[in-house]
Write a protein that holds these residues in place. Structure first.
Motif, PDB file in Angstrom:
ATOM      1  N   VAL A 195     -13.566 -33.322  14.802  1.00 12.32           N
ATOM      2  CA  VAL A 195     -14.095 -31.998  15.479  1.00 12.32           C
ATOM      3  C   VAL A 195     -13.997 -32.432  17.032  1.00 12.32           C
ATOM      4  O   VAL A 195     -13.880 -30.862  17.694  1.00 12.32           O
ATOM      5  CB  VAL A 195     -15.341 -32.912  15.224  1.00 12.32           C
ATOM      6  N   TRP A 196     -14.507 -33.285  17.240  1.00 14.89           N
ATOM      7  CA  TRP A 196     -14.032 -33.458  18.934  1.00 14.89           C
ATOM      8  C   TRP A 196     -12.546 -33.025  19.673  1.00 14.89           C
ATOM      9  O   TRP A 196     -12.732 -32.906  20.154  1.00 14.89           O
ATOM     10  CB  TRP A 196     -14.802 -34.950  19.560  1.00 14.89           C
ATOM     11  N   ALA A 197     -11.722 -33.883  19.050  1.00 11.00           N
ATOM     12  CA  ALA A 197     -10.473 -33.986  19.577  1.00 11.00           C
ATOM     13  C   ALA A 197     -10.291 -32.326  19.229  1.00 11.00           C
ATOM     14  O   ALA A 197      -8.945 -31.620  20.230  1.00 11.00           O
ATOM     15  CB  ALA A 197      -9.925 -35.321  18.579  1.00 11.00           C
ATOM     16  N   ILE A 198     -10.315 -32.162  18.282  1.00  9.65           N
ATOM     17  CA  ILE A 198      -9.685 -31.096  18.505  1.00  9.65           C
ATOM     18  C   ILE A 198     -10.456 -29.889  19.273  1.00  9.65           C
ATOM     19  O   ILE A 198     -10.202 -28.835  19.992  1.00  9.65           O
ATOM     20  CB  ILE A 198      -9.798 -30.302  16.591  1.00  9.65           C
ATOM     21  N   GLY A 199     -11.982 -29.695  19.480  1.00 10.29           N
ATOM     22  CA  GLY A 199     -12.713 -28.598  19.694  1.00 10.29           C
ATOM     23  C   GLY A 199     -12.687 -28.644  21.435  1.00 10.29           C
ATOM     24  O   GLY A 199     -12.302 -28.222  21.935  1.00 10.29           O
ATOM     25  N   GLY A 200     -12.635 -30.382  21.899  1.00  9.04           N
ATOM     26  CA  GLY A 200     -12.435 -30.630  23.308  1.00  9.04           C
ATOM     27  C   GLY A 200     -10.920 -30.362  23.798  1.00  9.04           C
ATOM     28  O   GLY A 200     -11.377 -30.007  24.977  1.00  9.04           O
ATOM     29  N   GLY A 201     -10.483 -30.115  23.037  1.00  9.23           N
ATOM     30  CA  GLY A 201      -8.543 -30.506  23.261  1.00  9.23           C
ATOM     31  C   GLY A 201      -8.745 -29.141  23.771  1.00  9.23           C
ATOM     32  O   GLY A 201      -8.026 -28.598  24.879  1.00  9.23           O
ATOM     33  N   LEU A 246      -5.715 -36.083  27.449  1.00 11.41           N
ATOM     34  CA  LEU A 246      -6.064 -36.917  26.982  1.00 11.41           C
ATOM     35  C   LEU A 246      -6.710 -38.694  27.309  1.00 11.41           C
ATOM     36  O   LEU A 246      -7.405 -39.335  26.472  1.00 11.41           O
ATOM     37  CB  LEU A 246      -4.209 -37.761  26.994  1.00 11.41           C
ATOM     38  N   LEU A 247      -7.455 -38.178  28.740  1.00 11.92           N
ATOM     39  CA  LEU A 247      -8.017 -38.947  29.269  1.00 11.92           C
ATOM     40  C   LEU A 247      -9.860 -38.781  28.945  1.00 11.92           C
ATOM     41  O   LEU A 247     -10.161 -39.560  27.858  1.00 11.92           O
ATOM     42  CB  LEU A 247      -8.619 -38.714  30.791  1.00 11.92           C
ATOM     43  N   CYS A 248      -9.666 -37.597  28.053  1.00 14.51           N
ATOM     44  CA  CYS A 248     -10.894 -37.580  27.115  1.00 14.51           C
ATOM     45  C   CYS A 248     -10.723 -37.435  26.118  1.00 14.51           C
ATOM     46  O   CYS A 248     -12.050 -37.425  25.089  1.00 14.51           O
ATOM     47  CB  CYS A 248     -11.689 -36.111  27.803  1.00 14.51           C
ATOM     48  N   ARG A 249      -9.740 -37.976  25.487  1.00 12.66           N
ATOM     49  CA  ARG A 249      -9.677 -38.583  23.821  1.00 12.66           C
ATOM     50  C   ARG A 249      -9.300 -37.268  23.188  1.00 12.66           C
ATOM     51  O   ARG A 249     -10.240 -37.451  22.186  1.00 12.66           O
ATOM     52  CB  ARG A 249     -10.248 -39.666  23.550  1.00 12.66           C
TER      53      ARG A 249
END
Length: 421
Positions: A195-201, A246-249
């Motif tokens: 969820v986070w890595a996809i949405g955040g990216g 990448l910084l925000c994972r």
């Protein structure tokens, strides 16, 4: 090979490609096939100019493939002008999320039941070779940002998205192999790697692309003498979006793709459909966006030459498993079509479009990157050898069979489309 030989070889290659580009375009195949053959000719079984090993040199190969992919993803984003709420996005979203997940599942089942891989290695194999390629699929992508052809838009959007949406499955495979923390019952993987890595990216890339475009428009209005270096802007935004993600994972591939989408959309906000200078109700190309796109395409070509040539050099006898010659046909003729048809159920996609989308599931540089990423993450040498053999073979076969069929199939498709219109 000594440095002088490298300079002479690379120089001769680039000059030959530049001079012979017109003749090459007339051939019923793509340039990627020529790069692949060239790489094999100068590899360990040929002139021995390239002596790379996918396991020992995985770090170097990972970086090279990574750069090629992010440049291509940014270009794919720039080409897709349709608003996010447009029905055009329905098919690529389903292909990138649902169809790709089904592909991973089916390949993992084959890996466990037939290839004898562990569950983790099988999931990893599925994640590596499931994404379609934004670099080698240029012949089936949208031709320009005003192109609203549904088939081309779907294939471009799928390739732009699924190089990022494959990452959670890569992390799942590594986790099942004990190389990544999945958390209790996989909760950490689901929330952070999913969820986070996809949405955040997507959010990070979209925000940066929009802010950069808005800032440039604002200062351009304040000073008519302002000169924007479009090539610096393209490279700078790619690096900024990728590094921030990448910084925000989060997933940098999705961030770069979203940055291209947002930059192009924000750059067109001053134009309204049907405004003076528009064509067929669509906004005209702005000089800045057009220049950035042209520069990015030049970088894409360089990346394609380098990576595909290296793949050709890696195809030694040890990485062409004759005993598994059935695996690629199974992927291209059964698994990919099944995943596409299931993923597009209920969308009203014409059968002819479904068949072409099923066929043009081109594998390429994205799979090379994920392969090297997995090897660099510390998978066992036995798993690395098996997965590398399958991945490189699938990529090579895809380059050849899709490269031979793309021109006649797309010409036939265009003729039928023009006849209908």
């Amino acid at each position: 090979m000594n440095p002088i030989g490298w300079y002479l070889g690379v120089g001769a290659l680039l000059v030959a490609l530049a001079i012979g580009s017109a003749a090459i375009k007339r051939l019923p195949l793509t340039t990627a096939i020529l790069y692949l053959l060239l790489g094999y000719a100068i590899g360990p079984k040929g002139a021995e100019w390239i002596a790379l090993n996918p396991i020992e040199d995985s770090g170097l190969l990972e970086r090279v493939a990574e750069i090629a992919v992010i440049v291509s993803l940014f270009g794919a984003g720039l080409k897709l002008r349709a608003p996010i709420r447009s029905p055009l996005w329905r098919a690529p979203l389903r292909l990138a999320f649902l169809s790709m997940s089904l592909t991973v599942l089916m390949i993992a089942c084959v890996g466990v039941e037939i290839l004898g891989l562990s569950i983790g290695a099988a999931v990893l194999l599925g994640a590596i070779i499931s994404p379609t390629d934004p670099v080698l699929a240029s012949d089936v992508q949208v031709a320009h940002p005003r192109d609203r052809d549904r088939l081309r838009f779907s294939l471009t959007g799928e390739a732009g998205l699924n190089d990022g949406t494959a990452f959670p499955f890569v992390m799942l495979g590594l986790g099942l192999l004990g190389l990544h923390d999945l958390g209790n019952f996989g909760i950490r993987w689901l929330l952070l790697d999913g969820v986070w890595a996809i949405g955040g990216g997507l959010m990070i890339g979209g925000a940066l692309g929009y802010l950069v475009a808005a800032f440039i428009k604002r200062i351009s209005r304040l000073s008519t003498r302002l000169v924007i270096l479009d090539d610096y802007l393209a490279v700078g935004l790619i690096a900024l979006a990728y590094g921030s993600a990448l910084l925000c994972r989060t997933y940098g591939f999705l961030a770069v793709f979203a940055a291209g989408l947002a930059l192009h959309h924000a750059d067109s906000l001053d134009w309204a459909p049907g405004a003076p200078g528009s064509r067929e109700g669509h906004e005209p190309e702005k000089p800045a966006t057009k220049t950035i796109l042209m520069f990015n395409e030049q970088l894409e070509r360089i990346g394609e030459v380098v990576v595909v040539t290296l793949v050709g050099g890696l195809l030694s006898v040890g990485y062409l498993p004759a005993g598994l010659i059935w695996f690629a046909p199974l992927l291209f003729f059964l698994i990919r079509p099944a995943a596409v048809f299931l993923g597009l159920l209920g969308t009203g996609t014409p059968l002819s479009h479904q068949l072409l989308k099923a066929w043009f599931g081109i594998r390429g540089i994205g799979s090379v990157y994920y392969l090297m990423y997995a090897i660099s993450s510390g998978i066992s040498e036995d798993d690395a050898g098996k997965i590398a053999a399958l991945t490189l073979s699938v990529v090579a076969i895809s380059i050849v069979i899709h490269g031979i069929t793309v021109t006649p199939l797309m010409l036939r498709y265009e003729k039928h489309r023009e006849a209908r219109e």
